[in-house]
Write a protein that holds these residues in place. Structure first.
Motif, short mmCIF file in Angstrom:
data_model
loop_
_atom_site.label_atom_id
_atom_site.label_comp_id
_atom_site.label_asym_id
_atom_site.label_seq_id
_atom_site.Cartn_x
_atom_site.Cartn_y
_atom_site.Cartn_z
N GLY A 6 35.56 45.91 48.28
CA GLY A 6 35.97 44.97 49.33
C GLY A 6 36.91 43.89 48.85
O GLY A 6 37.39 43.08 49.65
N SER A 7 37.22 43.85 47.55
CA SER A 7 38.09 42.80 47.01
C SER A 7 39.52 42.92 47.53
O SER A 7 40.21 41.91 47.68
CB SER A 7 38.09 42.86 45.48
OG SER A 7 36.79 42.68 44.96
N PHE A 8 39.96 44.14 47.78
CA PHE A 8 41.33 44.36 48.26
C PHE A 8 41.54 43.64 49.59
O PHE A 8 42.54 42.95 49.79
CB PHE A 8 41.58 45.87 48.42
CG PHE A 8 42.98 46.23 48.80
CD1 PHE A 8 43.92 46.53 47.83
CD2 PHE A 8 43.37 46.27 50.13
CE1 PHE A 8 45.23 46.86 48.18
CE2 PHE A 8 44.66 46.60 50.49
CZ PHE A 8 45.60 46.89 49.51
N ALA A 9 40.59 43.79 50.52
CA ALA A 9 40.73 43.17 51.84
C ALA A 9 40.52 41.66 51.79
O ALA A 9 40.97 40.95 52.70
CB ALA A 9 39.73 43.80 52.82
N ARG A 10 39.85 41.17 50.75
CA ARG A 10 39.63 39.73 50.63
C ARG A 10 40.72 39.05 49.81
O ARG A 10 40.66 37.83 49.60
CB ARG A 10 38.25 39.46 49.99
CG ARG A 10 37.08 39.77 50.89
CD ARG A 10 35.78 39.26 50.29
NE ARG A 10 35.37 40.03 49.13
CZ ARG A 10 34.55 41.08 49.17
NH1 ARG A 10 34.07 41.46 50.34
NH2 ARG A 10 34.21 41.73 48.08
N ALA A 11 41.69 39.82 49.31
CA ALA A 11 42.78 39.29 48.49
C ALA A 11 42.23 38.46 47.34
O ALA A 11 42.68 37.34 47.07
CB ALA A 11 43.74 38.46 49.35
N ALA A 41 53.40 45.60 43.78
CA ALA A 41 53.39 46.27 45.08
C ALA A 41 52.44 45.57 46.04
O ALA A 41 52.73 45.44 47.25
CB ALA A 41 53.00 47.73 44.91
N TYR A 42 51.31 45.09 45.54
CA TYR A 42 50.35 44.38 46.38
C TYR A 42 50.94 43.07 46.89
O TYR A 42 50.77 42.70 48.06
CB TYR A 42 49.08 44.11 45.57
CG TYR A 42 47.95 43.49 46.36
CD1 TYR A 42 47.20 44.23 47.25
CD2 TYR A 42 47.62 42.14 46.19
CE1 TYR A 42 46.16 43.66 47.96
CE2 TYR A 42 46.58 41.56 46.89
CZ TYR A 42 45.85 42.33 47.77
OH TYR A 42 44.82 41.77 48.48
N VAL A 43 51.66 42.35 46.02
CA VAL A 43 52.33 41.11 46.43
C VAL A 43 53.35 41.38 47.52
O VAL A 43 53.41 40.67 48.54
CB VAL A 43 53.00 40.44 45.21
CG1 VAL A 43 53.85 39.26 45.66
CG2 VAL A 43 51.95 39.98 44.22
N THR A 81 50.45 35.60 41.28
CA THR A 81 49.63 36.68 41.82
C THR A 81 49.70 37.92 40.94
O THR A 81 48.67 38.56 40.67
CB THR A 81 50.08 37.04 43.25
OG1 THR A 81 50.03 35.87 44.07
CG2 THR A 81 49.18 38.10 43.86
N THR A 82 50.89 38.26 40.47
CA THR A 82 51.03 39.43 39.59
C THR A 82 50.24 39.24 38.30
O THR A 82 49.52 40.15 37.84
CB THR A 82 52.51 39.69 39.27
OG1 THR A 82 53.23 39.89 40.49
CG2 THR A 82 52.66 40.92 38.40
N VAL A 83 50.36 38.04 37.71
CA VAL A 83 49.65 37.76 36.46
C VAL A 83 48.14 37.77 36.69
O VAL A 83 47.37 38.37 35.91
CB VAL A 83 50.10 36.40 35.88
CG1 VAL A 83 49.21 36.01 34.70
CG2 VAL A 83 51.55 36.47 35.44
N LEU A 84 47.67 37.13 37.76
CA LEU A 84 46.23 37.06 38.02
C LEU A 84 45.64 38.43 38.34
O LEU A 84 44.53 38.75 37.89
CB LEU A 84 45.97 36.09 39.17
CG LEU A 84 45.98 34.60 38.82
CD1 LEU A 84 45.88 33.74 40.06
CD2 LEU A 84 44.83 34.28 37.87
N LEU A 85 46.35 39.23 39.13
CA LEU A 85 45.83 40.56 39.45
C LEU A 85 45.74 41.43 38.19
O LEU A 85 44.78 42.18 38.01
CB LEU A 85 46.72 41.23 40.49
CG LEU A 85 46.62 40.68 41.92
CD1 LEU A 85 47.65 41.35 42.82
CD2 LEU A 85 45.22 40.89 42.48
N THR A 86 46.77 41.33 37.34
CA THR A 86 46.73 42.09 36.08
C THR A 86 45.58 41.62 35.20
O THR A 86 44.82 42.44 34.65
CB THR A 86 48.06 41.94 35.33
OG1 THR A 86 49.14 42.37 36.19
CG2 THR A 86 48.08 42.79 34.07
N ALA A 87 45.44 40.30 35.07
CA ALA A 87 44.35 39.76 34.26
C ALA A 87 42.99 40.12 34.86
O ALA A 87 42.03 40.40 34.13
CB ALA A 87 44.49 38.24 34.14
N GLY A 88 42.90 40.11 36.19
CA GLY A 88 41.65 40.45 36.86
C GLY A 88 41.22 41.88 36.58
O GLY A 88 40.05 42.14 36.27
N THR A 89 42.17 42.82 36.65
CA THR A 89 41.84 44.21 36.37
C THR A 89 41.45 44.41 34.91
O THR A 89 40.50 45.14 34.60
CB THR A 89 43.04 45.11 36.71
OG1 THR A 89 43.26 45.08 38.13
CG2 THR A 89 42.79 46.55 36.29
#
Length: 450
Positions: A68-73, A132-134, A158-166
């Motif tokens: 559900g994280s995708f829909a919650r951004a 792509a998500y951004v 956003t790109t940095v945080l998403l990469t770090a999150g994964t």
């Protein structure tokens, strides 16, 4: 019930096992907490449209694996999927590229190098998907972005945080594997799927309660069907065909080696959940392409087939794809020639079958025969959510009537129980089942090298 309570006490009395379970719970709790932290620059109160889009098509598949994280951004919006994609790519390279084949045969050192390549590839895959998500949020859901948050700053952060999150989620999975009860990546995926079950169940109960006594009867039938489907799924996951293998007797000094019969457990569903995932990805492509077409009305009939999972033609095409991909993925992952050569090197043979090529042909023929019913049953499991949704069942609850969700949950839960049972049996406690062992997982002793 008394035996179950006694088993729980035994589990808790083993300090190492208790610490592993607590570590796993703590790490999964951290993962779930992080899935609710929204990315900077996005208004959490404006994510309703993103949530609706994230429940359909290929985005719905990503959202399911991300819990559900995708829909919650959230900062874990991409979840563990980039790591899964990188792992599959490296796994395919170990089949096609000689260098990776050599690494695979080098034992622990080769495994470490392969893991390192997987991590590096995960960074590149995550960076691409994050960008792509951004772009997806900026194009489709610009209203969810905070106005005074700079566009360039939003892209970079956003790109940095998403990469770090994964990468952090990947680290959590590895820690669960090393310090927890094992299968870290699978447990993270399963926790994300299970997190959606209570809400889906409550929605179904609310819908059936509004229908009166007849609605409660329907709900009881649905629960009964769910139990039988789960039983069938367990049989599919645990089903094996045991091929007997004899080893030549050798006497070295005063000790005898070999001379015993062992078994190679060939799984009915050797491909796991991958055929369903591949088939879903293929089914989403036509609808995605048509969605970008200039005139969608001209292909409205085509759109209805590939955008409605309750459509009969959709289910037929989907089932055929699952069967085809089951054979394809099994052929990629299962190598009868390597198995036959390993048996020959260890002086093993199948009774009545000549070593070498004849053994490889025999194992391949057995695998083809048992894969056929497994492929058909897997296809039936794959279309069950669509069939369930066609009976006026709540869509969120229908996704648990088979498909990717139920198959992953059953497989991971069985693997986790087997890990705990192995710890109990190793310390001379009774297993978790009345027979003392979970059947179909590690009851057989495979030949050396498998």
């Amino acid at each position: 019930m008394k035996k179950f309570i006694e088993t729980i006490k035994n589990i808790w009395s083993i300090e190492d096992l208790r610490n592993r379970i607590l570590t796993t719970l703590l790490l999964t709790l951290i993962y779930r907490a992080g899935s609710y932290i929204t990315l900077p620059g996005i208004n959490p109160n404006s994510l309703k449209a993103l949530g609706e889009a994230g429940s359909k098509g290929i985005l719905g598949l990503f959202n399911m694996f991300a819990g559900g994280s995708f829909a919650r951004a959230s900062i874990f919006a991409l979840g563990i999927m980039p790591y899964i994609s990188a792992s599959i790519a490296i796994q395919l390279l170990t089949i096609a590229v000689p260098y990776f084949q050599k690494l695979q045969k080098e034992g622990e050192s080769g495994r470490k190098k392969i893991n390192q390549y997987t991590r590096v590839l995960t960074v590149f895959v995550t960076g691409f998907q994050a960008f792509a998500y951004v772009a997806y949020i900026k194009t489709q859901f610009a209203g969810a972005m905070i106005a005074n948050y700079g566009p360039l700053l939003f892209i970079i952060t956003t790109t940095v945080l998403l990469t770090a999150g994964t990468l952090f989620v990947m680290w959590l999975g590895e820690k669960i594997t090393d310090k927890g009860i094992g299968n870290g990546t699978s447990i993270i995926i399963m926790v994300g799927i299970l997190a959606r079950l209570p809400q889906a169940l409550l929605q179904e109960i609310s819908t059936r309660a509004s229908e009166g006594p007849g609605g409660w009867l329907k709900f009881l039938v649905e629960l009964t069907a769910f139990v039988f489907i789960t039983i069938g799924m367990i049989l599919l996951v645990q089903g094996t065909r045991r091929v007997p293998v004899n080893y030549a007797k050798r006497i070295i000094g005063n000790k005898q080696f070999g001379g015993v019969r062992q078994f190679i457990p060939l799984k009915v569903n050797a491909a796991g959940v991958m055929p369903i995932i591949f088939a879903q990805a293929i089914m989403f492509i036509p609808a995605t392409v048509i969605g970008f077409a200039a005139s969608a009305d001209a292909a409205s009939g085509f759109m209805r087939i590939f955008s409605d999972h309750t459509n009969p033609w959709y289910n037929v095409i989907y089932a055929v794809l699952v069967i085809v991909f089951t054979y394809f993925y099994t052929a990629l992952m299962f190598n009868p020639n390597e198995m036959a050569n390993e048996m020959k090197r260890n002086n093993g043979f199948i009774p009545g079958i000549k070593p070498g090529e004849a053994t490889a042909n025999y194992i391949g023929a057995v695998m083809d025969r048992i894969t056929l019913p497994g492929a058909f049953f897997l296809a039936f499991i794959g279309i069950l959510p669509g069939l369930a949704a066609a009976t006026s069942m709540n869509t969120a609850f229908a996704t648990f009537f088979g498909g990717t969700s139920l198959l992953i949950m059953v497989g991971v839960i069985l693997d986790t129980l087997q890990q705990i049972e192995s710890q109990l049996l190793m310390r001379h406690y009774d297993g978790m089942m009345s027979t003392g062992r979970i059947q179909g997982r590690t009851t057989t002793t495979p030949a050396a090298g498998f």
